[in-house]
Each structure stands twice: as structure tokens, then as C-alpha cells.
Design an enzyme around this catalytic site. Structure first.
Site, PDB file in Angstrom:
ATOM      1  CE1 TYR A 185      -3.319  -2.880   0.431  1.00 10.35           C
ATOM      2  CE2 TYR A 185      -2.203  -3.380   2.494  1.00 10.35           C
ATOM      3  CZ  TYR A 185      -3.103  -3.728   1.497  1.00 10.35           C
ATOM      4  OH  TYR A 185      -3.788  -4.910   1.572  1.00 10.35           O
ATOM      5  CB  THR A 188      -8.157   0.396  19.605  1.00 10.45           C
ATOM      6  OG1 THR A 188      -7.020   1.271  19.606  1.00 10.45           O
ATOM      7  CG2 THR A 188      -7.695  -1.046  19.722  1.00 10.45           C
TER       8      THR A 188
END
Length: 314
Positions: A148, A221
Site C-alpha cells: 500500500y 482501536t
């Protein structure tokens, strides 16, 4: 629930900032609501591999194929920032600091650090070990540079991100001297939006000296909780002094002119876990099962290692 969603929509519609800015760790914009009203964040409430988790050491699986986890590269320059949600370090130069080895099949470019902590003990860490929190958790994150282009792309893709986690305990001395580069600048970032330049920071010098770790595939998270993260959790904490922890717990949300609340308690709650947590902590002879598969349960009382601080969190 429908009335609550309508209230949330009215609340967020009245905010002129982006979705990326409005979320928080408490109240109507807290973790319980991240996945309710923004379609791209639905995995926060519907995902199957969400983080953080409670690591139960009697369910760890020893994987003899897990090699050493490596971090290579020069020291870095960056900004220590009070974002109003957490304390972060963002790299500002183009240094190639790479995570590789261990559970990783690719090389991951270091991007920054998130520091999670509680306003009082024992809360602070995002992950739990055997149902217990630590005073803090420092997370080093990077993106898969082989597949990426950047973190924005990688965070939504399979195996896009690595998060290297170190638990923090309070002790008489700072166990990693490099940590003082960050803690000595805390008074410079007392309020939301403040930042301070940190130069020549060694990432490896911030980490424990152990080669032992636990690993699993989970999620970020923060919103949108994409299940793209490979977690590597060191089996040894680092220590901060009581004075350092006191200063970090005095950081504020809001400005100096309009302070709001203390910055801490910036952790997502424990998520239901169905993932397998592997480890390279070798069990003693005699507890390997007579099975055809590779992995075998590791019992904490039989772990053959000198750094059991995390798995025996006492």
C-alpha cells in the site's frame, strides 16, 4: 434505541467538523456509539476480530515458526501532540524505519506512537492480561509499505497495519532512558492542539529488551475499527516513574483559556474475542501435546522465559 440514534444524528449534524474529528472516548460520541451512525464505521459494532482483547495466558498457542520480530532504521524526528483524545507522536521526516519478521510477511513503515493511560491505577492499557489492566499502553504503528501507498489506504486493507504494543507499569525508575525524550516534553503539550518537536528519537530504544511476544490479527482501536491490524504485544513492560505518570495525567482536553477535562482514560473497552493469540514463548519440555497440529497450549506456570511480567501480571 431509535430515539437514541435520532439524537445522535441531530448531535453530529450540528457539528461543523468532519466525522474523523467528532468521536471521543466517552458519552454520546464514545466507543459504544462509533458503529451506530456512520456507515463506514459499522464494523466497530459488527466486526468479528475487534481489538483490544483480554489475553488469557492459559489459552496462548505456542507457534515454533514465529521468529524474532525486527525493527530496523535510523532515529526519527517528529511532533509530540495533544490531540484532545490522546497523546501521540507523529513522525515528520522520511526516515525508513521498518517492522519485519515475527508474524509479519511484509515490511511495515513506522508512522507514529499512541499513548493510552488511565487517570488512576489500575486502568490505562487497552489490552488486558488475564483480566487485568496496566497503568498504560504504548502503541507503535506502521503500514504495509510493500502493498500500500500510505496509512490512509492501508488501514482499510487486509494486513495493512501493524501495531506493536508495550505495557507500562509504574516503578522507581524509568526503565528506558529514551522515554525521557517524550516525558520531558509533557508540559509543552498540556492542552488540546499543542505540540512539541522531538528530534533524534530511537524507536528501538523505547522497546523492552526481550524477544518474546504475543500476536494476533485484530482491528484498529479507533474509528473505523478496520480489521486490518496485526498486533505484536511484548512480553515485558517498560516502567515510568510516579512523577512522570503524575505529569501525563495532568494533560488536559480543551485550551488553556477554556480547559475541559483531563485527557486520560483514552482506551476502548475490551471486545469479545474469537481470535487465536499465538506466542513465541517456548513451553518447557513435557507439556507438548501428542497432536497432529503444530500449535500447543502454553500454561503460564510452565513458561520457559525470564520475563514473565506480562503473563504473570502481579
Amino acid at each position: 434505541m431509535m430515539k437514541l440514534i435520532i439524537l445522535l444524528l441531530l448531535y453530529t449534524d450540528s457539528i461543523s467538523c468532519s466525522w474523523e474529528s467528532w468521536w471521543s472516548y466517552e458519552g454520546i460520541s464514545g466507543p459504544e456509539f462509533w458503529g451506530l451512525i456512520y456507515p463506514q464505521w459499522q464494523v466497530c459494532s459488527k466486526g468479528k476480530r475487534q481489538s483490544p482483547i483480554n489475553i488469557e495466558t492459559n489459552k496462548l498457542l505456542y507457534d515454533p515458526t514465529l521468529g524474532d520480530f525486527e525493527i530496523d532504521g535510523p532515529n526519527v524526528n517528529g511532533l509530540l501532540q495533544n490531540t484532545g483524545r490522546s497523546l501521540e507522536f507523529k513522525m515528520t521526516d522520511d526516515a525508513e524505519v521498518m517492522f519485519s519478521g515475527g508474524p509479519l510477511s511484509y515490511k511495515y513503515q513506522f508512522e507514529g506512537i499512541n499513548i493510552h493511560y488511565g487517570l488512576s491505577d489500575p486502568l490505562g492499557s487497552e489490552h488486558q492480561i488475564n483480566g487485568k489492566h496496566f497503568s498504560g499502553e504504548i502503541q507503535f504503528y506502521g503500514y504495509n509499505k510493500e502493498l500500500y501507498r500510505n496509512m490512509t489506504e492501508a488501514r482499510e486493507k487486509p494486513l495493512g497495519v501493524v501495531v506493536v504494543s508495550v505495557m507500562v507499569k509504574i516503578g522507581d525508575m524509568t526503565s528506558r532512558s529514551e522515554l525521557r525524550l517524550l516525558t520531558s516534553a509533557l508540559t509543552k503539550v498540556a492542552y488540546t492542539g499543542t505540540s512539541h518537536s522531538i528530534n533524534d528519537l530511537s524507536i528501538t530504544a523505547l522497546l523492552p529488551e526481550t524477544k518474546k511476544y504475543m500476536t494476533y490479527e485484530g482491528s484498529l482501536t479507533e474509528p473505523g475499527c478496520w480489521e486490518s491490524a496485526v498486533w505484536v504485544i511484548y512480553n515485558q513492560p517498560i516502567y515510568m516513574t510516579k512523577q512522570e505518570m503524575y505529569v501525563i495525567r495532568r494533560l488536559m482536553e480543551g485550551t488553556k483559556e477554556n480547559p475541559k477535562d483531563y485527557l486520560g482514560n483514552n482506551s476502548r473497552k475490551i471486545q469479545p474475542s474469537v481470535v487465536t493469540v499465538r506466542t513465541n514463548i517456548e513451553p518447557k519440555m513435557g507439556i507438548y501435546c501428542n497432536c497432529s497440529y503444530t500449535y500447543t497450549s502454553v500454561l503460564p506456570e510452565n513458561l520457559q522465559t525470564d520475563d514473565l511480567v506480562i503473563v504473570n501480571n502481579t
